[in-house]
Design an enzyme around this catalytic site. Structure first.
Site, short mmCIF file in Angstrom:
data_model
loop_
_atom_site.label_atom_id
_atom_site.label_comp_id
_atom_site.label_asym_id
_atom_site.label_seq_id
_atom_site.Cartn_x
_atom_site.Cartn_y
_atom_site.Cartn_z
CE LYS A 179 -3.39 -5.39 -5.43
NZ LYS A 179 -3.15 -5.85 -6.81
CD GLU A 185 -4.14 -5.17 -17.36
OE1 GLU A 185 -4.46 -3.98 -17.38
OE2 GLU A 185 -3.73 -5.75 -16.33
CD GLU A 199 1.01 -2.18 -12.94
OE1 GLU A 199 0.23 -3.04 -13.35
OE2 GLU A 199 0.75 -1.44 -11.98
CD1 TRP A 256 2.90 5.22 -2.68
CD2 TRP A 256 1.46 6.94 -2.64
NE1 TRP A 256 2.78 5.71 -3.95
CE2 TRP A 256 1.91 6.77 -3.96
CE3 TRP A 256 0.56 7.97 -2.36
CZ2 TRP A 256 1.49 7.56 -5.00
CZ3 TRP A 256 0.13 8.78 -3.41
CH2 TRP A 256 0.60 8.56 -4.72
NE ARG A 284 -3.52 0.12 2.55
CZ ARG A 284 -4.70 0.18 1.97
NH1 ARG A 284 -5.19 -0.88 1.37
NH2 ARG A 284 -5.41 1.28 1.99
CE LYS A 334 -0.42 -5.76 -14.65
NZ LYS A 334 -1.71 -5.32 -14.65
CG HIS A 355 -4.52 8.36 -38.30
ND1 HIS A 355 -4.91 9.01 -39.44
CD2 HIS A 355 -5.12 7.14 -38.33
CE1 HIS A 355 -5.75 8.23 -40.12
NE2 HIS A 355 -5.88 7.09 -39.46
CG ASN A 382 -4.82 5.05 4.17
OD1 ASN A 382 -4.29 5.72 3.29
ND2 ASN A 382 -5.62 4.04 3.91
N GLY A 383 -5.10 8.45 4.20
CA GLY A 383 -6.11 9.29 3.56
C GLY A 383 -5.57 10.68 3.31
O1 M6R Z 1 -8.43 -1.72 -6.68
P1 M6R Z 1 -8.80 -1.27 -8.06
O2 M6R Z 1 -9.13 -2.41 -8.96
O3 M6R Z 1 -9.88 -0.23 -8.07
O4 M6R Z 1 -7.49 -0.59 -8.64
C1 M6R Z 1 -7.50 0.07 -9.87
C2 M6R Z 1 -6.11 0.37 -10.33
O5 M6R Z 1 -5.44 1.17 -9.40
C3 M6R Z 1 -5.30 -0.90 -10.56
O6 M6R Z 1 -5.92 -1.75 -11.47
C4 M6R Z 1 -3.88 -0.55 -11.08
O7 M6R Z 1 -3.97 -0.01 -12.34
C5 M6R Z 1 -3.01 -1.80 -11.05
N1 M6R Z 1 -1.78 -1.51 -10.38
C6 M6R Z 1 -2.62 -2.29 -12.38
O8 M6R Z 1 -1.84 -3.43 -12.30
#
Ligand code: M6R
Length: 612
Positions: A607, A485, A492, A76, A27, A489, A508, A102-103
Site C-alpha cells: 500500500k 487510472e 494492479e 515486503w 503494507r 486499476k 503512431h 521498516n525502511g
Molecule cells: O500513498 P500515495 O498516494 O503516495 O501512493 C502512491 C501510489 O503508490 C499509489 O497511488 C498506488 O499507485 C496505488 N496502489 C494505486 O492504486
C-alpha cells in the site's frame, strides 16, 4: 513498505500483535514474525514465510507465545528473498537485542563489514540484521543503555528506518527510532503500542504520538518518553485520532476495495464540506491566502501512481479554470532530474499515505530550493503532512485496500476546490461561474451514488471478459487522465496487461497490437472531444477490437460504435473524472474477483511505498 507493531502492557502480547499486523498486512505480506518476552524473561521468536495466516496458525492465534511485551512484523522484501530466515524480528548473536525494521539501510554493506571485523556473524541477507547488531555493538562498546546505543547507531546508519527494539536486560520496555519511515506510538492506561499506521492500534487507543524524524522513544507500560538523536528529552504532544475504528474493518463487504469504492461519495462529501462554507471556499488551516494564490506563477504537481493520475486530471482543470501553467511530474523522475524551479512556483505533492518515499524526496527538494509547497494528504501526521509548508487534508478515512479508490476520489475533490478558488481569486471566472461550479461540486457525491446503484451491469461485463489478456483504455484530454487510472486499476488487481493511450496517439504505433477480440475501453466524457475519440474507437473496431464505451447520458450515438456502453450522469466537464472512474474501478474489481485473485492484496505490491 513493511508493517511493524509493538505492545507493552499487561495483556497477552501475541494476539494483539497479530491483530495489529493483520491491519497492516496491506503494507507487505511475503513473510511475518513475532518476538515475545516470556515469563522466564527469554525472548521467543516465531517466523513464517507467506501470508500472516501462516504465522497465526503456527502460533495458535498467538496463544502459543505467552508474555505481555512483544514486537511483530509483516514484510515486503527489499534485501534478501522472502524466507523465514530473512523474516523479522532479527536478533543479535547473544540475544541481547531483538528488533523489527521498516525502511532501507543504504550503507548496510559497509556496516556489515565493520561488524564482521568485530566478530559478528550474519544468518540473513537483510539490512535489518545489520542494524540490530550495530545497536548491540555500540551497547557493548560504550557500556551504555538502549537510548544511547540506538542514538549511536542512528548516527552511522544512512537511509530510512522505523525500528522497534527489545533489549534482553530491559524487560519492561520497548524502544523505537525513526527516520523517514512511518511510526506512531499509542498509549492508554497501563498499555503502550507502536505501529506503522493508525489502523493497527485504533481498536485499543485513540491517543497517538507522532514520533519525529530522527527521534527515539522509550515505551513503558502506558508511558512514552521521547529523545532526539543527541539523547536530549523532547516533548511530543499526544493527538486524538478521529478515525472511526469500524472504518478499518470490512463492515459486511467481501473486500476492503469494494467497501472503499462505496465509501467514495462520503469521502468526497466530507472533503468538500471541510472547505466549502456556504457560497465560498475557505482554506482555513491550510494557510493558503488570496495573496499567496495571486503570487503563484506556475504549479508543479508531483506524485506517484494514482495520485499522479489525479495530477494529470488536475492539470486540465487548473489550466482551464485558473489559467495557470501546470506541469505534472512523477516524483521518482522529478527528484533526480535536477528540475528547473522558479521562485513563484507552487509545488503540490499529492499522496494518500503521506509516506511515499519518492514524493517525500520531491517535497524536500522543492523546499531546499525555497519553493512554496502544498501537500494534499490523507494520513494526518504523516511525513509529507508534517514537512509541507501548507497541507490540505483529504477526508477519506483509513484506506486499506492496496488499490486506491476513495483516497483518489477525495484527492480529485481537493484539486477541484483549489482550481475553483484559484480561478476566482485570479479573476479568471466571475462570481456567477464560481457559485455554479461550487454547486456542481456539491452534486458529485449524489451522482457517484447513482453510478454505484447500477454496478451489476459492470459485474456482468467483467465476468464475461474475465479471460481478457490485453486491454487498452483510450481517451483525449481529461479522458486520457481517466484512462490512465482505469488502466492502472485493471493491471494492479486483475493482472490483465493493460495500457492507457491518448486516443490520437494510437495510430503512431500501438494500434498494431489490436487484433480480433482485444478489449478497448473508449472514454468519451468531454463533449468537445467526443467525435474525435469516437473516430479512434471506430479505427480499433475495424481492426477487430471489442469496444466498451464510457460516456455521459445523452451521448447515445456512442452505441453506433461501442459493443457495450456505460453511462455516467452529466456534470461540469471539469469534474467528469470523479464519475467516470467509478465504473472503471468496478471493472477492475469484478474482473479480479471473477479471476479468483486476492483483490485487496495484489501480488508484489504494498500500500505504502516507503522505499524508492
Ligand atoms: O500513498 P500515495 O498516494 O503516495 O501512493 C502512491 C501510489 O503508490 C499509489 O497511488 C498506488 O499507485 C496505488 N496502489 C494505486 O492504486
Amino acid at each position: 513498505m513493511c508493517g511493524i507493531v509493538g505492545y507493552n502492557g499487561y495483556d497477552q502480547a501475541a494476539p494483539i500483535l497479530l491483530d495489529g499486523l493483520e491491519k497492516l498486512e496491506y503494507r507487505g505480506y511475503d513473510s511475518s514474525g513475532l518476538a515475545v518476552r516470556n515469563g522466564k524473561n527469554e525472548i521467543e521468536i516465531v517466523k513464517a514465510k507467506g501470508r500472516l495466516r501462516i504465522l497465526s496458525e503456527k502460533t495458535d492465534g498467538g496463544n502459543a507465545l505467552a508474555g505481555s511485551c512483544g514486537i511483530g512484523h509483516t514484510r515486503w522484501a527489499t534485501h534478501g528473498e522472502p524466507s523465514e530466515n530473512n523474516a523479522h524480528p532479527h536478533i543479535s548473536d547473544d540475544k541481547n537485542v531483538t528488533g523489527v525494521h521498516n525502511g532501507i539501510i543504504e550503507n548496510y554493506q559497509e556496516l556489515k563489514e565493520k561488524l564482521l571485523r568485530h566478530n559478528y556473524r550474519f544468518y540473513s541477507d537483510t539490512d535489518t540484521e545489520v542494524a540490530i547488531k550495530l545497536i548491540d555493538y555500540y551497547m557493548k562498546k560504550y557500556s551504555e543503555g538502549p537510548v544511547d546505543s540506538i542514538a549511536r547507531a542512528m548516527t552511522r546508519i544512512r537511509g530510512s528506518y522505523a525500528l522497534v527494539v527489545m533489549f534482553r536486560d530491559y524487560p519492561d520496555e520497548i524502544f523505537c527510532a525513526r527516520k523517514d519511515s512511518p511510526l506512531i506510538i499509542g498509549t492508554k492506561e497501563g498499555e503502550t503500542f507502536a505501529a506503522s499506521d493508525v489502523p493497527a492500534i485504533l481498536k485499543y487507543t485513540r491517543t497517538v504520538y507522532y514520533i519525529g524524524n530522527q527521534q527515539i522513544a522509550r515505551l513503558g507500560k502506558g508511558t512514552a518518553e521521547f529523545f532526539d538523536i543527541d539523547r536530549e528529552p523532547v516533548e511530543i504532544e499526544p493527538k486524538e485520532v478521529k478515525w472511526d475504528a469500524e472504518a478499518a474493518e470490512k463492515g459486511g463487504f467481501e473486500h476492503f476495495m469494494i467497501k472503499e469504492i462505496h465509501e467514495q461519495p462520503k469521502a468526497v462529501r466530507d472533503t468538500i464540506n471541510s472547505i466549502v462554507k456556504g457560497n465560498s471556499i475557505e482554506f482555513g488551516e491550510t494557510g493558503i491566502s488570496d495573496e499567496i494564490i495571486q503570487g503563484i506563477g506556475r504549479i508543479i504537481i508531483v506524485a506517484c501512481g494514482s495520485a499522479y493520475h489525479v495530477g494529470m486530471a488536475a492539470q486540465y482543470v487548473f489550466e482551464d479554470l485558473a489559467k495557470i501553467p501546470v506541469r505534472v511530474e512523477l516524483a521518482s523522475e522529478f527528484r533526480y532530474r535536477d528540475p528547473l524551479l522558479l521562485k513563484d512556483d507552487l509545488v503540490i505533492v499529492i499522496s494518500q499515505s503521506g509516506e511515499t518515499a519518492d514524493s517525500l524526496a520531491a517535497l524536500r527538494l522543492a523546499k531546499e530550493e525555497g519553493i512554496r509547497t502544498l501537500g494534499i494528504i490523507n494520513v494526518v501526521g504523516s511525513s509529507i503532512a508534517r514537512e509541507a509548508e501548507h497541507v490540505f487534508y483529504t477526508l477519506a478515512g483509513p484506506e486499506i485496500a492496496v488499490a486506491t479508490t476513495k483516497a483518489y476520489s477525495a484527492q480529485l475533490a481537493a484539486v477541484y476546490a483549489l482550481a475553483i478558488q484559484f480561478a476566482k481569486v485570479r479573476g479568471t471566472i466571475d462570481q456567477q461561474k464560481y457559485e455554479e461550479l461550487l454547486a456542481e461540486l456539491g452534486t458529485l457525491p449524489g451522482k457517484m451514488e447513482k453510478i454505484l446503484e447500477d454496478k451489476e451491469r459492470i459485474q456482468w461485463f467483467a465476468a464475461k471478459y474475465s479471460n481478457a489478456k490485453d486491454m487498452f483504455f483510450i481517451g483525449r484530454g481529461i479522458d486520457y487522465a481517466i484512462s490512465m487510472e482505469g488502466s492502472l486499476k485493471m493491471k494492479e488487481i486483475s493482472y490483465v496487461h493493460s495500457e492507457a493511450y491518448a486516443a490520437g496517439e494510437l495510430k503512431h504505433g500501438t494500434i498494431s497490437l489490436v487484433e480480433n477480440g482485444t478489449l478497448v475501453v473508449g472514454v468519451c466524457t468531454q463533449n468537445r472531444l467526443f467525435e474525435k475519440t469516437r473516430s479512434n474507437m471506430v479505427e480499433v473496431k475495424s481492426r477487430g477490437a471489442y469496444l466498451m464505451g464510457l460516456t455521459s447520458y445523452g451521448n447515445y450515438s456512442i452505441e453506433d460504435t461501442a459493443d457495450f456502453t456505460v453511462y455516467i450522469p452529466k456534470t461540469d466537464q471539469h469534474f467528469t473524472t470523479s464519475l467516470a472512474i467509478i465504473p472503471l474501478q468496478l471493472l477492475g474489481y469484478y474482473l479480479s474477483v471473477a479471476r479468483g485473485l486476492n483483490v485487496d492484496k495484489p501480488r508484489n505490491l504494498a500500500k505504502s511505498v516507503t522505499v524508492e
